[in-house]
Design a protein around this motif. Structure first.
Motif, PDB file in Angstrom:
ATOM      1  N   THR B   6      12.405 -34.286 -22.267  1.00 46.28           N
ATOM      2  CA  THR B   6      12.283 -33.549 -23.649  1.00 46.28           C
ATOM      3  C   THR B   6      12.974 -32.366 -23.502  1.00 46.28           C
ATOM      4  N   ARG B  47       8.809 -22.992 -28.294  1.00 45.11           N
ATOM      5  CA  ARG B  47       7.648 -22.675 -28.381  1.00 45.11           C
ATOM      6  C   ARG B  47       6.962 -23.501 -27.415  1.00 45.11           C
ATOM      7  N   GLU B  48       6.877 -24.807 -27.237  1.00 44.75           N
ATOM      8  CA  GLU B  48       6.299 -25.602 -26.283  1.00 44.75           C
ATOM      9  C   GLU B  48       6.613 -25.002 -24.873  1.00 44.75           C
ATOM     10  N   GLN B  51       4.450 -22.138 -24.226  1.00 47.82           N
ATOM     11  CA  GLN B  51       3.023 -22.477 -23.960  1.00 47.82           C
ATOM     12  C   GLN B  51       3.075 -23.062 -22.526  1.00 47.82           C
ATOM     13  N   ARG B  52       3.810 -23.663 -22.124  1.00 47.55           N
ATOM     14  CA  ARG B  52       3.678 -24.461 -20.935  1.00 47.55           C
ATOM     15  C   ARG B  52       3.983 -23.465 -19.901  1.00 47.55           C
ATOM     16  N   ALA B  55       0.437 -21.777 -19.804  1.00 45.19           N
ATOM     17  CA  ALA B  55      -0.446 -22.520 -18.876  1.00 45.19           C
ATOM     18  C   ALA B  55      -0.504 -22.510 -17.355  1.00 45.19           C
ATOM     19  N   HIS B  57       0.522 -19.424 -16.036  1.00 50.72           N
ATOM     20  CA  HIS B  57       0.292 -17.992 -16.032  1.00 50.72           C
ATOM     21  C   HIS B  57       1.638 -17.330 -15.723  1.00 50.72           C
ATOM     22  N   ARG B  61       0.896 -14.599 -23.487  1.00 54.62           N
ATOM     23  CA  ARG B  61       0.960 -14.556 -24.807  1.00 54.62           C
ATOM     24  C   ARG B  61       0.097 -13.928 -25.520  1.00 54.62           C
ATOM     25  N   PRO B  63      -1.407 -13.384 -29.743  1.00 52.69           N
ATOM     26  CA  PRO B  63      -1.220 -14.001 -31.051  1.00 52.69           C
ATOM     27  C   PRO B  63      -0.413 -12.985 -32.021  1.00 52.69           C
ATOM     28  N   HIS B  64       0.577 -13.681 -32.475  1.00 49.16           N
ATOM     29  CA  HIS B  64       1.482 -12.851 -33.408  1.00 49.16           C
ATOM     30  C   HIS B  64       2.177 -11.925 -32.762  1.00 49.16           C
ATOM     31  N   LEU B  72       2.029  -8.518 -12.610  1.00 49.87           N
ATOM     32  CA  LEU B  72       0.621  -8.565 -11.832  1.00 49.87           C
ATOM     33  C   LEU B  72       0.326  -7.149 -11.272  1.00 49.87           C
ATOM     34  N   GLU B  76      -4.545  -7.719  -8.853  1.00 47.73           N
ATOM     35  CA  GLU B  76      -4.348  -9.142  -9.082  1.00 47.73           C
ATOM     36  C   GLU B  76      -3.649  -9.889  -7.938  1.00 47.73           C
ATOM     37  N   GLU B 155       0.038 -23.956  -9.756  1.00 48.54           N
ATOM     38  CA  GLU B 155      -0.564 -22.833 -10.587  1.00 48.54           C
ATOM     39  C   GLU B 155      -0.355 -21.461  -9.840  1.00 48.54           C
ATOM     40  N   LEU B 159       3.530 -18.059  -8.926  1.00 51.61           N
ATOM     41  CA  LEU B 159       3.534 -16.591  -8.704  1.00 51.61           C
ATOM     42  C   LEU B 159       3.753 -15.949  -7.244  1.00 51.61           C
TER      43      LEU B 159
END
Lengths: 222, 222
Positions: B6, B47-48, B51-52, B55, B57, B61, B63-64, B72, B76, B155, B159
DNA sequence: ATTCATAGGATTGTCTACAATCTTTGTGAG
DNA sequence: CTCACAAAGATTGTAGACAATCCTATGAAT
């Protein structure tokens, strides 16, 4: 204020608890259209919610085919516990080194509450489980490692909880678990990091053993 | 076949490498509109992809308010390494117990290649880093724990790589790292799980020390 | 009866448009 | 000159529709 709870966020938390509680069972399909009919709104927020569930490994998504609630094999459950044993015993070691005295005092309070609830035999299974999670949660917080917290509480715990909800709780386990918790707190209070780590490792290991026998029983019954 | 890549997936991998390589720097903004202009398509796939990335890290993100490449703090980064030390030494222990003899032989081959590339002094920094990751990757695979693999390679590694790309490689470190790798493989080949775990723990610990001094130098220079 | 191919329906991936929210710029008061 | 506030602009969240892909059921051939 930033009270912005997007619809996607709302649906995400709803679905999370639904999956954890077993209202949505492993293998169940999550169609976007169905979610729209159930929670209102449009497909876009539902899509986002599903994606976030996928990020937490609660659903598995295959391109063009949709999403299903994860169904863990026994081997995968063992893998998870193998990792959890390592990370939580590590957290316990760090907690013994880094927790404040006040936090340790709160841990003692928590154990006293659990003791009473068991003695009163009102120790409902649900409360027991919640209390157990609360204990582990605080120890992890005490490790003062944000990434460790993320991994355990944000990624592994939902999966663990999902399978614990579905297995009935033994009547023998809670008292034993409480005893183990008490020993762990004593080790933390003594700032004995090595012992605390060892005790937590054994504690979770026996928790896994308990879960495995229970799963085997249910497997045999069905 | 299921060759369905995709657009969201394509953009996601593109952005991942861009972030890891430092083409997108920590703190950089990721506007959906900008991505549309850059990669074509519509906002939905962008957008997707974002988002990934969240996920994993790699971006944060709000909101808005949009998404930014994660930045980092040193604390961290230490947290991440603290977890990585634990998980990779665990993986090494398991690998010593579970790797096949064939896999161990391949590890030896890999180390020989590294040795040659260092001796030829063609040992470009890039190749060194890739080779190092390749070694760790195989050991983790050898642990036979899918969840452990997910956590480390899916994950944490991005990083870690992100910060390693941005710090210049010392000329002294590669030979030392190679030696440490050799000792680790010897322990695995001997099926000495405890020793393998210990050596890996020290190896990553010294890797962190190297990274910290390097970050401190760059901090002082700027 | 079984297996394969195919057509239909259903579902996801993507696109465009609109509404809600945040960020920034400009203006005015202190 | 600095700071607070407000309006404009930009960006994200959401909605609905179309296109691409997959799942399923029906039918034909062996």
């Amino acid at each position: 204020m930033n009270e912005s709870l997007t619809l996607a966020d709302k649906v995400f938390t709803e679905l999370t608890t639904a999956i954890v509680r077993g209202e949505l069972r492993p293998g169940d399909r999550l169609s976007e259209q169905t979610l729209v009919e159930r929670y209102g709104g449009s497909r876009a927020p539902m899509r986002e919610a599903i994606q976030r569930l996928e990020a937490r490994h609660l659903v598995k998504r295959v391109p063009h085919a949709g999403a299903r609630v994860v169904s863990l094999s026994l081997a995968e459950l063992r893998d998870i516990y193998e990792v959890r044993v390592e990370l939580e015993s590590m957290a316990c070691r760090l907690a013994a080194q880094r927790m404040t005295d006040a936090e340790i005092a709160e841990l003692y309070d928590l154990l006293r509450e659990h003791e009473e609830s068991i003695a009163a035999e009102q120790g409902l299974a649900y409360y027991q489980k919640a209390g157990d999670l609360d204990f582990h949660y605080r120890v992890i917080k005490g490790s003062r490692n944000s990434r460790l917290y993320q991994m355990l509480c944000g990624e592994l715990y939902h999966l663990v909880r999902m399978y614990r909800y579905q297995t009935s709780t033994s009547t023998k386990r809670p008292p034993q678990a409480l005893q183990e918790h008490q020993r762990i707190v004593e080790a933390i209070a003594a700032r004995d990091a090595e012992l605390a780590e060892l005790l937590m490792r054994r504690h979770i290991q026996s928790s896994l053993n308990n879960l495995e026998t229970r799963l085997a029983e249910e497997e045999g019954r069905s």
